[in-house]
Design a protein around this motif. Structure first.
Motif, short mmCIF file in Angstrom:
data_model
loop_
_atom_site.label_atom_id
_atom_site.label_comp_id
_atom_site.label_asym_id
_atom_site.label_seq_id
_atom_site.Cartn_x
_atom_site.Cartn_y
_atom_site.Cartn_z
N LEU A 127 0.83 -1.20 0.00
CA LEU A 127 0.00 0.00 0.00
C LEU A 127 0.87 1.25 0.00
O LEU A 127 0.59 2.21 -0.72
CB LEU A 127 -0.92 -0.01 1.22
CG LEU A 127 -1.80 1.23 1.41
CD1 LEU A 127 -2.72 1.43 0.22
CD2 LEU A 127 -2.61 1.13 2.71
N ARG A 128 1.95 1.25 0.78
CA ARG A 128 2.85 2.41 0.81
C ARG A 128 3.52 2.61 -0.55
O ARG A 128 3.66 3.74 -1.02
CB ARG A 128 3.89 2.25 1.91
CG ARG A 128 3.36 2.42 3.32
CD ARG A 128 4.48 2.65 4.32
NE ARG A 128 5.34 1.48 4.44
CZ ARG A 128 5.19 0.55 5.39
NH1 ARG A 128 4.22 0.65 6.29
NH2 ARG A 128 6.03 -0.47 5.44
N VAL A 129 3.94 1.51 -1.17
CA VAL A 129 4.59 1.62 -2.48
C VAL A 129 3.62 2.18 -3.52
O VAL A 129 3.96 3.08 -4.30
CB VAL A 129 5.14 0.25 -2.93
CG1 VAL A 129 5.60 0.30 -4.39
CG2 VAL A 129 6.29 -0.19 -2.04
N SER A 130 2.39 1.65 -3.53
CA SER A 130 1.39 2.12 -4.49
C SER A 130 1.03 3.58 -4.25
O SER A 130 0.86 4.36 -5.19
CB SER A 130 0.13 1.24 -4.40
OG SER A 130 0.43 -0.10 -4.72
N THR A 131 0.91 3.95 -2.99
CA THR A 131 0.60 5.34 -2.65
C THR A 131 1.70 6.27 -3.13
O THR A 131 1.44 7.34 -3.69
CB THR A 131 0.42 5.49 -1.13
OG1 THR A 131 -0.66 4.67 -0.69
CG2 THR A 131 0.14 6.94 -0.75
N SER A 132 2.95 5.85 -2.94
CA SER A 132 4.09 6.66 -3.36
C SER A 132 4.13 6.81 -4.88
O SER A 132 4.35 7.91 -5.41
CB SER A 132 5.38 6.02 -2.85
OG SER A 132 6.50 6.79 -3.20
N ASP A 133 3.91 5.71 -5.60
CA ASP A 133 3.94 5.77 -7.08
C ASP A 133 2.82 6.66 -7.61
O ASP A 133 3.03 7.42 -8.57
CB ASP A 133 3.80 4.36 -7.66
CG ASP A 133 5.04 3.51 -7.41
OD1 ASP A 133 6.10 4.09 -7.09
OD2 ASP A 133 4.94 2.27 -7.52
N LEU A 134 1.64 6.55 -7.03
CA LEU A 134 0.52 7.36 -7.49
C LEU A 134 0.74 8.84 -7.20
O LEU A 134 0.48 9.71 -8.04
CB LEU A 134 -0.78 6.89 -6.81
CG LEU A 134 -2.06 7.63 -7.21
CD1 LEU A 134 -2.32 7.49 -8.70
CD2 LEU A 134 -3.25 7.11 -6.40
N ALA A 135 1.25 9.15 -6.01
CA ALA A 135 1.48 10.55 -5.63
C ALA A 135 2.54 11.19 -6.50
O ALA A 135 2.52 12.41 -6.72
CB ALA A 135 1.88 10.63 -4.16
N ALA A 136 3.48 10.40 -7.03
CA ALA A 136 4.54 10.96 -7.89
C ALA A 136 3.99 11.47 -9.21
O ALA A 136 4.59 12.36 -9.84
CB ALA A 136 5.61 9.91 -8.14
N LEU B 168 3.61 9.75 4.98
CA LEU B 168 4.97 10.03 4.51
C LEU B 168 5.22 9.42 3.14
O LEU B 168 5.94 10.00 2.32
CB LEU B 168 5.98 9.50 5.53
CG LEU B 168 7.46 9.76 5.25
CD1 LEU B 168 7.73 11.25 5.08
CD2 LEU B 168 8.34 9.18 6.35
N SER B 169 4.62 8.27 2.86
CA SER B 169 4.81 7.63 1.56
C SER B 169 4.20 8.45 0.42
O SER B 169 4.58 8.27 -0.73
CB SER B 169 4.21 6.22 1.56
OG SER B 169 2.80 6.26 1.65
N GLU B 170 3.27 9.34 0.74
CA GLU B 170 2.74 10.25 -0.28
C GLU B 170 3.78 11.30 -0.67
O GLU B 170 3.71 11.87 -1.75
CB GLU B 170 1.48 10.94 0.22
CG GLU B 170 0.29 10.01 0.42
CD GLU B 170 -0.95 10.77 0.83
OE1 GLU B 170 -0.90 12.02 0.86
OE2 GLU B 170 -1.97 10.13 1.11
N LYS B 171 4.73 11.54 0.21
CA LYS B 171 5.75 12.55 -0.04
C LYS B 171 6.99 11.97 -0.72
O LYS B 171 7.62 12.63 -1.55
CB LYS B 171 6.17 13.24 1.26
CG LYS B 171 5.01 13.78 2.09
CD LYS B 171 4.22 14.82 1.34
CE LYS B 171 3.06 15.34 2.20
NZ LYS B 171 2.22 16.30 1.45
#
Length: 332
Positions: A47-56, A179-182
Motif C-alpha cells: 500500500l505504501r509503495v502504491s501510494t508513493s507511485d501514485l502521488a509521484a 509520509l509515503s505520499e511525499k
C-alpha cells in the motif's frame, strides 16, 4: 471499520484452568487474553509503495500539462510563429526592394521575442514554482520524521509488539502512509514495533529515522544545472560527513524531481538548440547574399553570451555559466 488510520481489533479469549471436584472437573469460565490488531505487514508495504507511485504522478502531470498548454497557446505557439516567419521569407524573395520589407526584413525579432520573453520566462516561472514546492515538500517530510521518532520513543517502553497499544501502532502506520505520499520509503520494523525509515538507495547509511534518532533531510540545487536537485542528511557524522542520498524517488518529491530533470531541463535545452540553429542557418544564408547597398558577408543576428561566475562554498573555485541572448544586428 473503514475509518482512516484504524486497524480492526479482535479480542482473544482463553479458557481458565478448570478445577477438580471429586471425580469431575468444573470449568471456571474464560478470560480476556489480549486485544489483537488484524494487520498484514506485506499488504501495508505494498500500500505504501502504491501510494508513493501514485502521488509521484500528480506534480509531474500538473507541471508538464502547464508546459504543453503554454507551448500550444495561440500567442506563443512555435509552429505558428515559424509558419509566419517562412511565409515572410517567401514574400521577401519575391520583392526584395519592397518598402515594407526594408523596414522589417524579417519577422524573426518578433519570433525570438516570443521565445525569450514569453516561453523562456514561463519556463523560469515553472522552475521557481517547482523549486518552492520541493522546499515545502522537504519541510513536510522532516515534520513526519520527527513525529515518527516520537512514536518510536513511546514504543521503546515495551519489549514486544503484542504489548503495544493498538492505537499507538495505528498512529505509527498512518504517519508512514502519509509520509509515503511525499517520498518512497524503506521501512524496517523491530520486534517491539519501532521502525527504521530509509530514503533512497544508500542502504543502511540512509536511515532518516532510527529509534528515537531523527536526521534532517536537506535540499540543494546544482548551481550549474539548476533543474537538478540533490538531497542530503544532517547532522553530519564524523565518520561519514554530510551524507548525500542517491536514488530518492516516489511521492510528491520524486514527481517534482522527475519533472525538473526529464521535462523542464530537456525543454529548455531543446528551445535553446532551436534558437541557435535558426540563428546559425539564417546568418549562413544572409552572409551569402547581397544587401540593397551591394554589401555582402553580413550577419543578420548575433548571439551575445551572458556569463555568470558561480562559486562553490568557501574554496574560491568558480565556473563560468553561459546564457546566450539573441540580438538583431543593425544594417542588414
Amino acid at each position: 471499520m473503514n475509518s482512516e488510520g484504524y486497524s480492526r481489533q479482535t479480542v482473544a479469549i482463553s479458557q481458565n484452568q478448570p478445577v477438580q471436584a471429586g471425580t469431575s472437573f468444573l470449568g471456571t469460565g474464560a478470560r480476556l487474553a489480549a486485544i489483537e490488531r488484524e494487520f498484514d505487514v506485506f499488504a501495508e508495504q505494498q500500500l505504501r509503495v502504491s501510494t508513493s507511485d501514485l502521488a509521484a504522478q500528480k506534480p509531474l502531470v500538473e507541471y508538464a500539462g502547464r508546459i504543453l498548454d503554454r507551448f500550444a497557446a495561440k500567442d506563443s505557439a512555435l509552429s505558428g510563429a515559424l509558419d509566419r516567419f517562412f511565409a515572410s521569407l517567401t514574400g521577401l524573395s519575391a520583392d526584395a526592394s519592397a518598402l515594407s520589407c526594408g523596414k522589417s526584413p524579417f519577422p524573426m525579432p518578433r519570433f525570438l521575442g516570443i521565445v525569450s520573453r514569453r516561453l523562456i520566462n514561463f519556463l523560469d516561472d515553472q522552475a521557481a514554482g517547482s523549486e518552492a514546492d520541493l522546499g515545502t515538500t522537504v519541510a513536510e517530510i522532516n515534520r513526519h520524521h520527527s513525529r515518527i521518532g516520537g512514536i518510536n520513543q513511546k514504543l521503546s517502553r515495551r519489549d514486544a509488539l503484542r504489548k503495544q497499544p493498538p492505537a499507538l501502532l495505528d498512529e505509527r502506520d498512518q504517519l508512514l502512509r502519509d509520509l509515503s505520499e511525499k517520498v518512497r520509503l524503506d521501512v524496517t520494523e523491530a520486534a517491539n514495533g519501532e521502525v527504521t525509515v530509509r530514503l533512497g538507495s544508500s542502504a543502511g547509511a540512509g536511515a532518516v529515522v532510527s529509534g528515537s534518532e531523527v536526521r534532517i533531510l536537506g535540499l540543494q540545487l546544482d548551481p550549474l544545472a539548476e533543474d537538478r536537485a540533490a538531497f542530503y542528511l544532517e547532522p553530519a557524522t564524523p565518520a561519514q560527513g554530510r551524507l548525500v542520498l542517491s536514488g530518492v524517488s516516489g511521492g510528491t518529491l520524486g514527481g517534482l524531481v522527475t519533472f525538473r530533470e526529464q521535462v523542464l531541463e530537456p525543454t529548455r535545452g531543446t528551445l535553446d538548440t532551436l534558437a541557435r540553429g535558426l540563428v546559425d542557418e539564417l546568418n549562413r544564408h544572409h552572409r551569402a547574399g547581397m544587401g540593397l547597398d551591394g554589401a555582402t558577408g553580413r550577419e543578420l543576428f548575433a548571439l551575445k553570451p551572458d556569463y555568470q561566475l558561480v562559486g562553490f562554498g568557501c574554496a574560491a573555485r568558480f565556473q563560468i555559466r553561459n546564457d546566450s541572448r539573441v540580438t538583431k544586428r543593425d544594417g542588414g
